[in-house]
Write an enzyme that holds these catalytic residues in place. Structure first.
Site, PDB file in Angstrom:
ATOM      1  N   HIS A  59      -1.894 -13.121   0.939  1.00  0.00           N
ATOM      2  CA  HIS A  59      -1.522 -13.051   2.360  1.00  0.00           C
ATOM      3  C   HIS A  59      -1.917 -11.661   2.891  1.00  0.00           C
ATOM      4  CE1 HIS A  59       0.512 -13.888   6.049  1.00  0.00           C
ATOM      5  NE2 HIS A  59       1.770 -13.824   5.676  1.00  0.00           N
ATOM      6  N   HIS A  83      -9.142 -19.398   3.960  1.00  0.00           N
ATOM      7  CA  HIS A  83      -7.923 -19.481   4.782  1.00  0.00           C
ATOM      8  C   HIS A  83      -7.342 -20.876   4.621  1.00  0.00           C
ATOM      9  CE1 HIS A  83      -5.267 -19.149   8.281  1.00  0.00           C
ATOM     10  NE2 HIS A  83      -5.477 -17.852   8.205  1.00  0.00           N
ATOM     11  N   ASP A  88      -8.695 -10.226   7.288  1.00  0.00           N
ATOM     12  CA  ASP A  88      -8.528  -9.073   6.396  1.00  0.00           C
ATOM     13  C   ASP A  88      -9.858  -8.474   5.971  1.00  0.00           C
ATOM     14  OD1 ASP A  88      -5.753 -10.855   5.115  1.00  0.00           O
ATOM     15  OD2 ASP A  88      -5.672  -9.008   6.294  1.00  0.00           O
TER      16      ASP A  88
END
Ligand code: SDX
Length: 370
Positions: A222, A262, A313
């Site tokens: 995460h 994802h 990210d």
């Protein structure tokens, strides 16, 4: 219960409504209270987006001025929070510092046990204002630097950079940081937000919910991924291997490549183009074309090898690196941004609550007797 009814990881399971944001993998889009996040990132401050997430509408000039005054008045670190941080070893992860600071702020809050909408909004706004000083001080103390007091003449992003580095950031750096905060702010029922909703569903308090959410965000599957992306880049650069060769070896070892893939977006993360634009501006500003070359090299290799695209990210990590943030500070930056989404979901859950308690299928030993 038959095997096929188990939905491990709640993958694809719709558990409730939300009016805060809409993640649409088909159109690869993300709306915050109806506005495309790309428009907000290009035209609004993080303070304005925070109010949009909490209240459902963008603020008027007067509402923004009032909130900015409140936010700036609540930036200075509480001495009890600083004392608690100073008790934590420099060997602990900065996410542990964010988690602990949130608990200390909550334990000392006069409205700790008041979960009314007004109290929750006030606690959310104070936490929003307080987190930058926690993150900035923790990075500085790890290299023996003293805390830098906040400046009330700077906006949220500029002040965050000021408290971290002790100097005024260039406008383009402030702008890139503001973009990253807006993109990281909210993303429907991600693991940490759902954690916050589970805690809220028992009628527990906002600080407990945010503390739990920070614990969830820490994991590398995460929020911890933005830090892990930089470790990947450093490993590739230090060994001098070609990104494709590094990737081939990593995939052969069945490693998850951080910053890629994802659970919801399967054709790319809608936020990546905007964050990549911010990264490219930082590459230009800091004259680091090598980093962009590595970024695109690994992205292309992953596309060829697994047809898996980057998530937010992936561009966020190197952007924060160029700005001068220590790698372990990257996920705390995600915390500072996501305080807005988490607290908006706490308020939404509380407003139409039902205890979150799923079922499980038993597969242990059959009943037996002593
Ligand atoms: C965030 O939910 C949110 O909205 C989160 C977030 C937010 O704003 O809150 O968007 C922020 O957390 C982004 C994600 C950051 N995490 C990472 O970058 C960690 C690396 N990513 C993977 O671990 C993975 O992509 C997940 C965990 C993000 C999603 O995985 P899923 O949906 O559980 O899919 P999966 O792991 O079952 O993968 C399906 C297949 C598998 O192959 P097989 O085992 O079936 O052969 O794709 C492979 C996976 O091995 N795969 C990857 C991969 N991602 C998927 N293989 C290597 N590297 C990857 N990154």
């Amino acid at each position: 219960m038959s095997e096929q009814e188990i939905r491990k990881g709640l993958a694809g399971v719709v558990v409730d409504y939300t009016a805060i944001s809409k993640v649409n993998p088909e159109s690869n889009s993300l709306l915050y209270r109806g506005y495309p996040v790309q428009e907000l990132a290009a035209q609004k401050s993080f303070e304005e987006v925070a109010l949009l997430l909490w209240k459902g509408e963008l603020p008027s000039e007067a509402e923004l001025t009032e909130f900015e005054a409140t936010e700036r008045a609540n930036r200075a670190p509480d001495s009890r929070v600083k004392a608690a941080i100073d008790l934590l070893p420099l060997t602990c992860h900065p996410m542990d510092v964010c988690r602990t600071a949130t608990s200390v702020i909550g334990a000392n809050h006069p409205l700790a046990e008041d979960s009314s909408p007004e109290a929750n909004l006030r606690k959310a706004q104070e936490l929003f204002a307080a987190m930058p000083a926690v993150v900035a001080y923790d990075q500085r103390r790890r290299t023996g630097l003293p805390a830098v007091p906040p400046r009330e003449d700077l906006g949220y992003s500029a002040n965050f950079l000021w408290m971290t580095f002790g100097e005024e950031a260039a406008p383009e750096v402030v702008e890139a940081f503001n973009v990253s905060m807006i993109l990281y702010a909210e993303h429907s029922f991600n693991a940490s937000t759902f954690t916050a909703r589970v805690v809220t569903s028992t009628l527990s308090d906002l600080h407990s919910a945010v503390t739990a959410a920070i614990g969830a965000l820490k994991g590398p599957l995460h929020g911890g991924a933005n830090e892990a992306v930089m470790h990947t880049f450093e490993e590739i650069q230090s060994t001098g291997v070609d990104p494709a060769a590094w990737l081939q070896d990593a995939l052969a070892q069945k490693k998850k490549i951080m910053g890629f893939g994802h659970r919801v977006y399967k054709n790319g993360d809608s936020r990546v183009p905007t964050m990549r634009g911010a990264l490219e501006k930082m590459v230009e500003h800091y004259q680091r074309p090598d980093l962009l070359e590595l970024y695109t090299g690994l992205e292309e290799a992953m596309g060829t090898a697994k047809n898996i695209k980057p998530n937010l990210d992936y561009p966020a990590g190197p952007t924060y690196h160029l700005m001068g943030f220590a790698t372990p500070t990257f996920t705390p930056l995600f915390v500072a941004a996501r305080i807005t989404g988490w607290s908006a979901h706490v308020m939404e859950q509380a407003a139409s609550n039902s205890l979150i308690r799923p079922l499980s299928a038993y597969n242990g030993v059959a009943e037996r007797h002593l």
